[in-house]
Structures are given as C-alpha cells and as structure tokens.
Design a protein around this motif. Structure first.
Motif: not given
Length: 368
Positions: A241-264
């Motif tokens: 679900r996180l990858i499907a949100e496509r945060l990185v292409p939308r420029g939300l790189v920091q939010e993507f790293y924050y959430r994938i780190n919290a997920l793991l």
C-alpha cells in the motif's frame, strides 16, 4: 429437588441484596471523604526556544510546549531576521518534520525592521508515536549580494541551521481525573431498602422463570476463535500500500523514508518483541545486536537499512532512484526471510544462501 433449588436461589438473592445495601453505604462514605481531595496532574508544559546567528541572518525557532500527548498538537514558530539587502529562503512545509507530521502551515509574514526584514511562519505539528520525538533540523538559506568593505562585489550564500529539538510525547491520551461523588450516593437509608427489595423481587422472579423453562439439554457454549494476522502478512500488505501511494514521484521523499522505516520497525516489534518503534536509531541497532532470534546477516542488513534512511529523514539528503529501489527491496526481503511461516512463533532457519539474497548497496551511506 426443586424446592431445594428455590431455597438456594432465595438465599443467594438475599445475600446479594445485603451486599448491595452495604456497598452503597460504604460508597456514600468513600465518595464524601474523597470529594475534596486534590486532583494530581502532570507538570505544565514549557516552551522551547532556540536561536542561531549565521553571518547577516539570525534564525529563531520556538515550540509552544516541551511535552505533549498523542491528541495534542504542537505549534512551531520560525522567525528570521536578515540585514537589509540580504535575501532569505524560508524552509518549505513538507509532509513530515522529523518524527512529527506537519498538520498545518501558515503563510510567511514579512515585515520591515530598522535593520532589514523579518520573516515569520507558523506550523502545527502532530505527534505520531509516544516516546522522545525530534523535530529534525530547521534550516534557512540566504544570499548576500551587497558590496563588501573592500569595494568588491559578488554573491555569497550560506545556511543557518538549528539542530533537531526533542519533545516528550506521553503515551496516555489524557490525565486521569480524581474520584467524583455520585449524585445518588446521598439517598436516605430507607430508599436503599426500597431499592434492595425491588432488586431482590426481580431477581427471584427471573430465577424462578429460568428454572421453569429449563427442560431441554444443557446449552452448548462454543468459544469464538479470533484470527491473528501473522506479522509478515500484515507488513507485506502495508508495504504494498505504501509503494502504491507513489510518494517519491510526487516529491514526498522524506515522508516515504519516514514511513517505510517505521513500517519495518513495527514488523520487527510484532515479530520478535523488540520495542523498535520507541527507540532511537542507536538503541534500535543495539537491540538488534543483542537479539538471539535474528541471524547475523539480517542484523547487518537492518543496520544498513537504518544508515540509508537516517540521512534522508534528518539531514534532508536526496537519494537517487537506485537508493529508493534498494530501500524498498531490502524491506521486502527482510520481511520475507524472517517470516514465521511455520506459525509456531519461532524463527525458522534461513538457508545458507540468504547472505547473498540481500546485496549490499554501494550508496547506502550517503551523507547529508
């Protein structure tokens, strides 16, 4: 036999009524004795202020409280004083700021001062997890194109940065209140006897009706089985679900790293009982090293994963496409290779080739 049952029921009802009346009288005394006791409370939150001067720029940062809870937001005020002729660039409002989510960001207010210009912006931060949360570094860039004392010209650029600020986020949602007197605890004694008689009569009638209707076999009581989703199934679904949100292409790189780190981290906590969500990066790495359930290859890869995420979360490092792909693949492989597929709560032995299944990524230690 039926007579003995009825006598037993009547005796039990009488005991319940007497206990009810006695408890009511005791409750009346207890509620009145505690009515005037003071209510305990947590220390009042205090504001936090930081400032940093860098050349012609003075950066000030203020948080309206040094402690909060999961339901109370924090107001962040960023103020910059620049000398006349100096251009400043205020920090952009991202989706996250360190361990907080930027819930609201106001417009930048610029006013003229005696020496130059002052720019102020306010943001509302929302805590995510309990524990010690940090805001992340706050930076302001400036450009000075004024003529120098020696008559030379040219543009000089610089950055004023304030280090991350720590805030205590309490786990409870609200402070516990003191005892409250019940309005019906002060009834006269006669009313308690009336209530007891009514309750006793109703209990006897209900019991008699129940015994009269019990003619068939004993009722069969079945237990409800609750299905618990395995940690790896939950984690893989959240990752997709996180990858499907496509945060990185939308420029939300920091939010993507924050959430994938919290997920793991939450997967590690669910799978192995390590309180990863409330730990700093250093504490998390130490817990991994001390864990007897993780193999050495997974401990090494998880440390690489943390080293790859921290520069993006806290130092605003911009990762490349290969870096983002490595973080995604590493999270998925760690989940798959440490999954409890046997369902017995113990980590199965991974194959010897697992060390080659997660390659080391060359750019994982890219600095800020």
């Amino acid at each position: 036999m039926k007579r003995r049952r009825r006598e037993f029921v009547l005796a039990m009802v009488a005991a319940v009524v007497l206990e009810f009346v006695g408890d009511a009288a005791m409750l009346r005394g207890v509620s009145s004795s505690h009515a005037n006791e003071p209510v305990s409370s947590q220390p009042a939150p205090q504001p936090i202020r930081r400032e940093k001067r860098e050349g012609p720029v003075l950066l000030r940062v203020e948080l309206d409280r040094d402690r909060t809870d999961l339901l109370t937001s924090i107001r962040l005020t960023i103020s910059v004083d620049a000398e006349r002729g100096v251009k400043i660039s205020m920090p952009e409002a991202k989706g996250v700021l360190g361990d907080f989510v930027v819930k609201q960001s106001g417009d930048i207010q610029r006013t003229e001062t005696a020496d130059g210009v002052r720019a102020v912006v306010e943001q509302v931060l929302e805590p995510v997890v309990p524990g010690t949360a940090v805001t992340g570094p706050i930076s302001v860039e400036y450009e000075d194109a004024r003529e120098r004392l020696d008559g030379s010209t040219g543009k000089s650029r610089g950055t004023a940065t304030i280090d991350p600020i720590a805030v205590i986020v309490e786990g409870q949602l609200a402070d516990a209140k003191g005892p409250v007197s019940l309005a019906w605890a002060g009834l006269p004694p006669i009313w308690w006897w009336v209530i007891g008689v009514i309750v006793g009569t109703a209990a006897v009638a209900l019991a008699a009706r129940r015994f009269a209707r019990r003619r068939g076999p004993q009722a069969i009581v079945t237990e409800r089985e609750e299905r618990i989703v395995p940690a790896h199934i939950w984690a893989l679904g959240e990752l997709d679900r996180l990858i499907a949100e496509r945060l990185v292409p939308r420029g939300l790189v920091q939010e993507f790293y924050y959430r994938i780190n919290a997920l793991l981290r939450e997967y590690i906590e669910r799978r192995f009982g390590i309180t990863a969500g409330e730990q700093t990066s250093e504490e998390f790495i130490r817990s991994l090293r001390d864990s007897k359930y993780l193999q050495a290859v997974h401990k090494t890869v998880l440390q690489q994963f943390v080293d790859a995420c921290d520069p993006v979360k806290y130092a605003r490092h911009t990762p490349g496409d290969a870096d983002v792909k490595w973080v995604e693949d590493t999270a998925r492989r760690v989940i798959v290779e440490t999954a409890d597929v046997g369902g017995n709560g113990e980590l199965l032995k991974a194959p010897v080739a697992a060390q080659a299944a997660i390659p080391r990524h060359g750019s994982r230690r890219a600095g800020p």
